[in-house]
Design an enzyme around this catalytic site. Sequence first.
Site, PDB file in Angstrom:
ATOM      1  CG  ASP A 154      35.557  32.872  40.642  1.00 26.74           C
ATOM      2  OD1 ASP A 154      35.470  34.008  40.155  1.00 26.74           O
ATOM      3  OD2 ASP A 154      35.760  32.660  41.856  1.00 26.74           O
ATOM      4  CG  ASP A 219      34.225  38.145  45.790  1.00 23.76           C
ATOM      5  OD1 ASP A 219      33.596  38.159  44.741  1.00 23.76           O
ATOM      6  OD2 ASP A 219      35.017  37.462  46.275  1.00 23.76           O
TER       7      ASP A 219
END
Length: 543
Positions: A154, A219
Amino acid sequence: MQFPALLFLAGSLFTAAHALQNGLAIKPPMGWNPYNVFLCDTTEDQYHTAAQALIKSGLSSLGYQYFNLDCGWQGTNRTENGTFTWDATRIPSGVPALASYVHGLGLKFGVYSDAGYYSCDFVGGSAHWLGSLGHEKADAAAFTSWGADYLKYDNCYSVNSTDFVDYNPPFSLEPHYTAMRDALNSTSRPVVYSVCEWGVQDPARWATSVGNSWRISNDVGPPNSWANIVRIINQVVPVTGFAGPGAWNDLDLLEVGNTGLSVAEQQSHFAFWAAVKSPLLISTNLSNAAQSTLDILGNTRIIGLNQDSLGKSISFKRRYTNDYDVWSGPLADGSTVALLLNWQNQTRPLTFDLSDVSFKSATAIDLWSGESLGKVVDSYNTTLDGHASLVLRLSDTISLPSPSFTYYPASSTNTTLSGGAASRSVNSTITVVGGIGYNGSLTFTGIDGGSSGGSKLVSIDYINADFTYQNTDCSNCRNAYISVNGGPAQQMQMPISGQSWDILFSGYLVGLSDFRPGRNNTIQFANPNAWAPDILRIGVRLS
Ligand SMILES: *[C@@H]1O[C@H](CO)[C@@H](O)[C@H](O)[C@H]1NC(C)=O
Ligand SMILES: *[C@@H]1O[C@H](CO)[C@@H](O)[C@H](O)[C@H]1NC(C)=O
Ligand SMILES: *[C@@H]1O[C@H](CO)[C@@H](O)[C@H](O)[C@H]1NC(C)=O
Ligand SMILES: *[C@@H]1O[C@H](CO)[C@@H](O)[C@H](O)[C@H]1NC(C)=O
Ligand SMILES: *[C@@H]1O[C@H](CO)[C@@H](O)[C@H](O)[C@H]1NC(C)=O
Ligand SMILES: *[C@@H]1O[C@H](CO)[C@@H](O)[C@H](O)[C@H]1NC(C)=O
Ligand SMILES: *[C@@H]1O[C@H](CO)[C@@H](O)[C@H](O)[C@H]1NC(C)=O
Ligand SMILES: *[C@@H]1O[C@H](CO)[C@@H](O)[C@H](O)[C@H]1NC(C)=O
Ligand SMILES: *[C@@H]1O[C@H](CO)[C@@H](O)[C@H](O)[C@H]1NC(C)=O
Ligand SMILES: *[C@@H]1O[C@H](CO)[C@@H](O)[C@H](O)[C@H]1NC(C)=O
Ligand SMILES: *[C@@H]1O[C@H](CO)[C@@H](O)[C@H](O)[C@H]1NC(C)=O
C-alpha cells in the site's frame, strides 16, 4: 490549454514490454481479502473462519486460492533487531502459525504492508501500524520466512510520517515499489507482488516490470456504491492495453456480496472486473453469503473469461451516453467477448449492434446463463435489468470492413473558436483545441454531408486527463455537447484518455443526424456547465 482538476509530475512515460519475471500471476490472481467488510479489524479466529468458508463455499476449488491479509494485522513497533512484528492480541498464535493454517487448507497465504513510514489506516491514539519503507530487505525476508505467497503493498504515509494519504506526492513513487520488488526477489520464495499506489502516478505506464498487478484507482469502497464502479470503469479506459500475463490492471477488491449494490449491479461489476483481467479478490463475509453472491462469484463461464490464457483485457468500443456501453476483447481460442453495460437503472429493451464490435455476424453464447443464442446477424435484441450486463462469447465471426472517415482538424482556419477556447500545442506533431466549456466552444465548418446528408457516424480524437479519486457527476470523464447545424445538442460522456494532457483517445464514436448534403455543415462542441475534453480532430463517415 489545459484544465486539470489535479496535476502531478508523472514518472517515466514508457511502455514496458515485459512483465515482472517472477513466473507468477500468469493469469490474474484470485482469492479473498477482508478489507471491504472487516476493514482493518480482523482477528485470528475470523481469519480461520473466513479461510474455512472459502473452502466450504466451493469457491477455492474454482480458483480463489490466495487468502490475503489487509491492514490491521501488524504490530506498532519492530523488535530490537528491527524485525517486523504482528499484533499479538489479534493474532495470538502468530502470523507463521496463521500461514501454516492457511497452507494446511490448501490455500496460498498473502500478507499486506506499506511503502511508507507507517501503514494505513488508524490504530488509535498516536500509535501506527508498521510500514516497510527503508526496511524492505528485512521485511521481505520476514514475510517470506513466515510463508507469504503474496504481498499487497500500500501507499499510506509514503511522503512523510504525518502525510497520511497523498494523491499528489512530490516525487516519483516508483523507487518505493522497485525496492520491495528487488527485496522480494532476493528471497528465494516466489511472491505475487501487488502494487497499490491507488493509480496516483499512472502505474500502468511503469509498473508492468515492477509488480504482478497495480491498482489503477482509488478504493472501490467502502462505502459500496454503483458510483464507485462507474468511476473505476472510466479510469481503466486508457490502460486496458497494458494488461498481460504476469502484469495486470487491478481495479480493486470485489464488492460482490456487500450491501449497496443490486444483484444486477454486482453481476456487472464482477463481469467487468473479470473481462478486464483484474485480480478477482472476494471481499465479503462468506460465512453469511447469499446464494446470489455465490452464484455470481462461482459463475465458471465468467471466471473463465478472467482466466483465459491469452490474458488480454476487453477495451472500450462505444458509449451510448446514459444508455449503454460496448466493450470487447479477444480470447485464446480466437473467439471474442463482448460486454454491454446498461447505464439505465431500469429494465429496458436493448439492441446489440454487432457493427460496434466490427462484426457482421457471429455464433453467440450468453455467458451469464450459458444459453446458446445460435447465429446472430447484424444485431441481437434482448432485455436487460437496470445496470445489468450482457456478456456474450462470439465465435465463427464474420468481420466488417473498417469504416473510413474524412477527417477535419480542430486547430484550423476552418473552425471557429469562441469564448475561452484556444489552440494548445501538445507536442511537435499535434495541436488540439482546449478551453471548450463554459463560454468556450469549437465549431467545425465546411463539413461534407455527402450527396444525401442525413445521419452519419462521427469519430472524435480527444485528450482528457481530468482524473479523479472521488465520485463526481462525471467521474473520470468529461461531458461534451455536440450539435449539427445548430440543431439539438447531444450529450457525450467521454472517459479520460490518460493521466497527463498529452495522451490521446482515438475514435470515440457518436451517431449524429441532420446533416445537409454537400460541404455546408457545421458541428459544434460545447458544454455550458463544465469543461469538455480537448479536441484534436473529428472524422465523418461518408457511405
Ligand atoms: C513504539 O513506536 C513508537 C513510534 O511509532 C514509539 O513512540 C514508542 O516509544 C515505541 N514503543 C516502544 C515500547 O518501543
Ligand atoms: C531478530 O530477533 C528475533 C527474536 O526476537 C529472531 O527470531 C530473528 O531471527 C532476529 N532477526 C535477525 C535479522 O537477527
Ligand atoms: C509532509 O508532506 C506534506 C506534503 O508534501 C507537507 O505539506 C508537510 O509539510 C510535510 N510534513 C513534514 C513534517 O515534513
Ligand atoms: C528474480 O528475478 C529474476 C530476473 O527477473 C527472475 O528470473 C527470478 O525468477 C526472480 N526470483 C524470484 C524469487 O522472484
Ligand atoms: C438501481 O436500482 C436498484 C433497484 O431498484 C437499486 O437497488 C439501486 O440502488 C439503484 N442504483 C442506483 C445507483 O440508483
Ligand atoms: C460474518 O458472518 C457471521 C455469520 O453470520 C457473523 O457472525 C459475523 O458477525 C459476520 N461478520 C461481519 C464482519 O460481518
Ligand atoms: C432488433 O430490433 C431492431 C428495432 O428495435 C430491429 O431493427 C432489428 O431488426 C432487430 N434485430 C433482430 C435480430 O431481431
Ligand atoms: C478548409 O476547407 C476547405 C474546403 O473543405 C479545404 O479545401 C481546405 O483545405 C480546408 N483548410 C484547412 C486548413 O483545413
Ligand atoms: C470567458 O470566460 C473567461 C473566464 O473563464 C473570461 O476570462 C473570458 O473573458 C470570457 N470570454 C468571453 C468572450 O466572454
Ligand atoms: C505527440 O502526442 C501524440 C499523442 O499522445 C503521440 O501519438 C505522438 O507520438 C507525439 N509526438 C511526439 C513527437 O512526441
Ligand atoms: C449553407 O447553409 C446556410 C444555413 O446554415 C445557408 O444560409 C447558406 O445559404 C448555405 N450555403 C450554401 C452554399 O448552400
